[in-house]
Structures are given as C-alpha cells and as structure tokens.
Design a protein around this motif. Structure first.
Motif, short mmCIF file in Angstrom:
data_model
loop_
_atom_site.label_atom_id
_atom_site.label_comp_id
_atom_site.label_asym_id
_atom_site.label_seq_id
_atom_site.Cartn_x
_atom_site.Cartn_y
_atom_site.Cartn_z
N UNK A 201 -3.30 10.29 20.26
CA UNK A 201 -3.19 11.65 20.24
C UNK A 201 -3.51 12.00 18.87
N UNK A 202 -4.78 12.11 18.29
CA UNK A 202 -5.14 12.43 17.18
C UNK A 202 -6.04 13.44 17.09
N UNK A 203 -6.04 14.36 18.20
CA UNK A 203 -6.90 15.51 18.24
C UNK A 203 -6.40 16.69 17.63
N UNK B 160 -5.59 20.16 25.47
CA UNK B 160 -5.54 19.22 27.02
C UNK B 160 -6.57 20.20 28.16
N UNK B 161 -6.42 21.36 28.21
CA UNK B 161 -7.33 22.05 28.94
C UNK B 161 -8.91 21.66 28.68
N UNK C 152 -13.65 16.65 31.69
CA UNK C 152 -13.61 15.79 32.79
C UNK C 152 -14.13 16.30 34.12
N UNK C 153 -13.78 17.62 34.61
CA UNK C 153 -14.50 18.20 35.71
C UNK C 153 -15.92 18.34 35.69
N UNK D 107 -10.42 8.97 29.12
CA UNK D 107 -10.27 10.42 29.16
C UNK D 107 -9.11 10.90 30.18
N UNK D 108 -8.90 9.93 31.28
CA UNK D 108 -7.93 10.49 32.18
C UNK D 108 -6.55 9.93 31.52
N UNK D 109 -6.64 8.97 30.90
CA UNK D 109 -5.39 8.33 30.32
C UNK D 109 -4.84 9.19 29.22
N UNK D 110 -5.91 9.81 28.45
CA UNK D 110 -5.58 10.69 27.40
C UNK D 110 -4.87 11.96 28.00
N UNK D 111 -5.44 12.71 28.99
CA UNK D 111 -4.97 13.73 29.74
C UNK D 111 -3.51 13.70 29.93
#
Length: 474
Positions: free
Chosen positions: A295-297, A405-406, A412-413, A446-450
């Motif tokens: 979580x480094x964003x 997150x959005x 992703x979408x 990416x899904x794991x990060x979300x």
C-alpha cells in the motif's frame, strides 16, 4: 545527498524536460553568485568541459558546466532529440541517453520483454556510471506513463533493474495514469501489467491522472481569462512556457499539464536541496507513510497549482493554503481523501512558515479527516525555507489514503472489458516470453491490492482503540 531521476518513454521525458527547466530556474533565482553549492549538487554535476564533455567534476567554486544527474530512455527518438536541440541541450550528453527508432507500438510486452532484454546491459552500464558520480545516492526517481508501451513496459523493467543493482536505494515512481477516454485502445492492458510491477518493486508511487491535470489546467486558463489571476500573463510564464528558444514554438497540448507534475517533483525534492528548519529526506516519506509494503500509493495535492512567477497571482493566505491541499480541486488524481481513510499524511511546506503554523493547521484540519485507529498521529512534516519562484509559500500534501481505490477499480473494469473478449491479446502473446498467465497474474495482483484497501475501508468509523501496552512486572 543525491536523487537520480530516470525519464522513460515519451511522457516521462516531456515531464523530465519541464522538471529540469524549472529546477534550473529555481536554483538561478536563489543562487545569484553562480557558485556550485550543495543545493545544486543534489541534481547537477559541475563539469570542467574544457577537456571535452568528460572533464573532471569540480566540487567547489564557480559553475563551469552543469550536467543533470539523469538517464533519458525512449524507444522513439523524437522527444529526446527535441530536448537535445532545445535550450536544455547542454545539460545532457550522449552518455545519458538511450534511444531507438521504432518505438514500442503501445505494447507493454515490446517495452518490457523485447527492449528490456536488448538494452539491459546498456542501461546497467549507464546506471553504474551515473551512480559513480554520486557521493551519497539516496533514491531513484522513475517518471513514466502507464498507458503506452515504453513508459509502462521498459519503465517497469528499469524499476526491476534498479532493485537488482541497488537494492538498498529507495525507488520512487511518478506514474501518469491514462484517462477513460484514452486514445490508446490497449492502455488498460499496459497499465494493469505495469501495476503488478509497481506493486512488487516500487517503494513509493505517486499516481497522477491525466483527467485531473486536464481539469486543473482548464481551471487555470478560465481564471486567467476571467481576470481573476490579474490581467497579465507574461510570455514564457511557467504554465504557458513551451520550448523557450529564440524562435517561439507553439505550446504543446501537454506542456501545462507536465508543468504541474514537474512542480510536484520540485516540491517533493526541495527539502533535499535547500535549507529548512524541518528537513525531510525522501526516504523518510517511505518510512513514515507506508505501513504495509504494497500500500505504497500516495495521493498528492499541490497548492498553489499555478506556480507562475509571471502571473499576477494573489497570494493565498497560509491557512487557506492548508485547506486547499485537502480539497478535491487540488488533488492530482480524481479522488476525495476527506471521505476515505488516512493511513498517514505528509505535509511538505516551503517558504517563511513557522512550525507553530504547521501545528495549528494540523489541529484545525484533524477533526474532519478520518485516520486509521492505530495511527491517529500519523503526520509527517517538512519545512523548507526556500519558496518556489514568485511565491511566498507553497504546500505539497502526500496522503496514504484508501481514496486511490476507485482509480484502481476503474482500471480493472476497463481491463476486463477488453480481456473478456480477448481483444488485441494476440499482439502481446506473439512476443517471446509473454504468456496468457502474465495477464491473469497481473489482474490477480490488482484485485488483491483492491481487496487490501477494502479491508481497511471496512474499519472506518470503528471505535478508536488504543493499542494495549506491555505490562511491566514490578
């Protein structure tokens, strides 16, 4: 203390060009005597060019010839050639450039797999040479975009190389994310493939959205046209400046947007370059703002946004500046941190500002911001006494906040829309070493990060629990 920037791809090099230009102007405004000092040494070498470009470094005294500590990489020559023919041509020499002619065709796999292998040794050699000139290398900066082929593919390849060659040096990445209306049809693929690399190999990522930059620039132009910024915008102002040589080149559509990113980087590095009562090293940002490695964003917001020495900008009152930094209009991504959860926040202030001003504003803003229960005092502050050119003070806020997150969900979408139809996949799968598993691993990452952000968001509004302390036996 030295930071070493890498500009990769067209966008990275255009932003880099603006950054070097603004950095030189900033130092020129402070350094009136033309003496090579510690502030300049963080980004520039002072080279005696009388014995050719490769002359010895001069550590004290008059400035002879400044050479940027940087590597410029692009698989199309256009932008780098423009830099070499523009007003910054003397700041770089051929030993700092790596170019090809054909480009990556907006294909991550071409940038990462083909050009990565082809240029690996060349990049490592130039990296080591550049690093040899640094007495204390503190961090690497990569400036790149996510949507194209070279920036995303070769940019993340370079990130991996830096980790292999210099594992102890922090890796900061400034990533420009494409907008939903991006004209590169494969940009969702490129961005998600690049995200997996950023998740695994970056220490800190500053995501920036084209859409936000576009909106900010529009607002600035509206204010200029409505007269709210005073009536005069001089030629070559920092928002309207293009290539500043004798013949006036038309302003490119992205120049003003790139200026905003360049100003972000100037503010981010100001503490490493100039004196201040509370100096903040760049590695302190990562140490204080990243409690979980993935979580480094960090969401960045900047005020004033129009860092124009040449526009009659009414100076923002100090307290107003702090309020601005926490409003949506000043965020460099489309996000609303106020209604999301803060893990930590850094405030980098420049100008004649006192520690008491900082504390007062933090106390004022605190009640309206939601911090995680275990880090209610998660503020990191830096005070640099040298303001940006033409302003009395400025503020860069960096928030580790679940509001990113959005941006990732939308990405992703857009990826899934293409991937479900297997659209354009063959362009990637025909590249050696590129398999379908690369796509499934990238979307899983990416899904794991979300999901990690979801888990944090679920704790928002819960009771504030003080962590239990060790009992000391008496």
């Amino acid at each position: 203390v030295v930071s070493l920037p890498f500009a990769v791809g067209q966008c990275g090099n255009q932003v880099g060009c603006r950054f070097w230009d603004l950095a030189l102007r900033e130092h020129a405004a402070v350094n009136k005597k033309g003496i090579y000092d510690e502030a300049l040494s963080s980004f520039f070498r002072n080279v005696d060019t009388r014995s050719g470009d490769n002359g010895p470094d001069i550590y004290k005294g008059k400035i002879c010839s400044l050479k940027a500590r940087a590597l410029l990489i692009d698989m199309e020559e256009g932008v780098v050639n423009e830099i070499l023919q523009g007003p910054l041509r003397d700041v770089f020499d051929s030993k700092q450039l790596i170019t090809d002619v054909s480009g990556s065709g907006n294909n991550w796999a071409v940038g990462h797999k083909i050009y990565g292998c082809q240029y690996r040794e060349n990049i490592v050699e130039k990296l080591r040479k550049t690093a040899e000139h640094c007495d204390c290398l503190q961090c690497f900066f990569i400036i790149h975009s996510m949507g194209g082929g070279t920036g995303s593919g070769l940019g993340t390849f370079v990130l991996n190389l830096l980790e292999e060659e210099f594992p102890e040096v922090y890796r900061f990445v400034t990533s420009v994310y494409p907008s939903g209306e991006d004209d590169v049809i494969t940009s969702p693929y490129n961005s998600v493939l690049a995200m997996k690399e950023l998740n695994e190999h970056a220490d800190c990522v500053l995501p920036i959205e084209n859409e936000s930059l576009f909106e900010i620039v529009n607002k600035i132009h509206q204010m200029i046209n409505s007269g709210k910024l005073g009536s005069t915008v001089k030629q070559n102002s920092l928002v309207t400046w293009s290539a500043g040589s004798a013949k006036t080149l038309p302003e490119k559509p992205f120049d003003a947007m790139n200026n905003i990113i360049a100003n972000l980087l100037l503010n981010l590095t100001s503490s490493a370059r100039f004196e201040g009562s509370l100096n903040m090293d760049l590695n302190e940002i990562s140490m204080n703002l990243v409690p979980f490695p993935r979580l480094h964003y960090l969401v960045s917001s900047l005020t004033p946004l129009y860092t124009l020495a040449d526009v009659n900008v009414p100076s923002r009152r100090l307290d107003q500046m702090f309020s601005d930094a926490f409003s949506r209009d000043h965020q460099l991504i489309q996000a609303d941190p106020k209604h999301s959860l803060y893990l930590a926040c850094a405030l980098l202030v420049r100008g004649n500002v006192q520690v008491s001003d900082l504390r007062r504003n933090i106390e004022r803003l605190k009640p309206s911001l939601h911090f995680v229960s275990w880090n209610q005092e998660g503020w990191k502050t830096g005070l640099c006494s040298v303001p940006p050119v033409g302003h009395s003070h400025s503020l860069l806020a960096l928030a580790n906040n679940t509001c990113v997150k959005p941006t990732f969900i939308e990405l992703k979408d857009r990826f899934m829309k293409l991937y479900k139809k297997k659209a354009h996949l063959h362009h990637y799968l025909q590249i050696d070493g590129m398999e379908q598993s690369c796509f499934s691993e990238a979307i899983a990452s990416l899904s794991d990060l979300i999901e990690e952000y979801n888990e944090l968001d679920a704790t928002k509004g819960g009771p504030r629990i003080d962590p239990s302390r060790l009992k000391i036996a008496v």
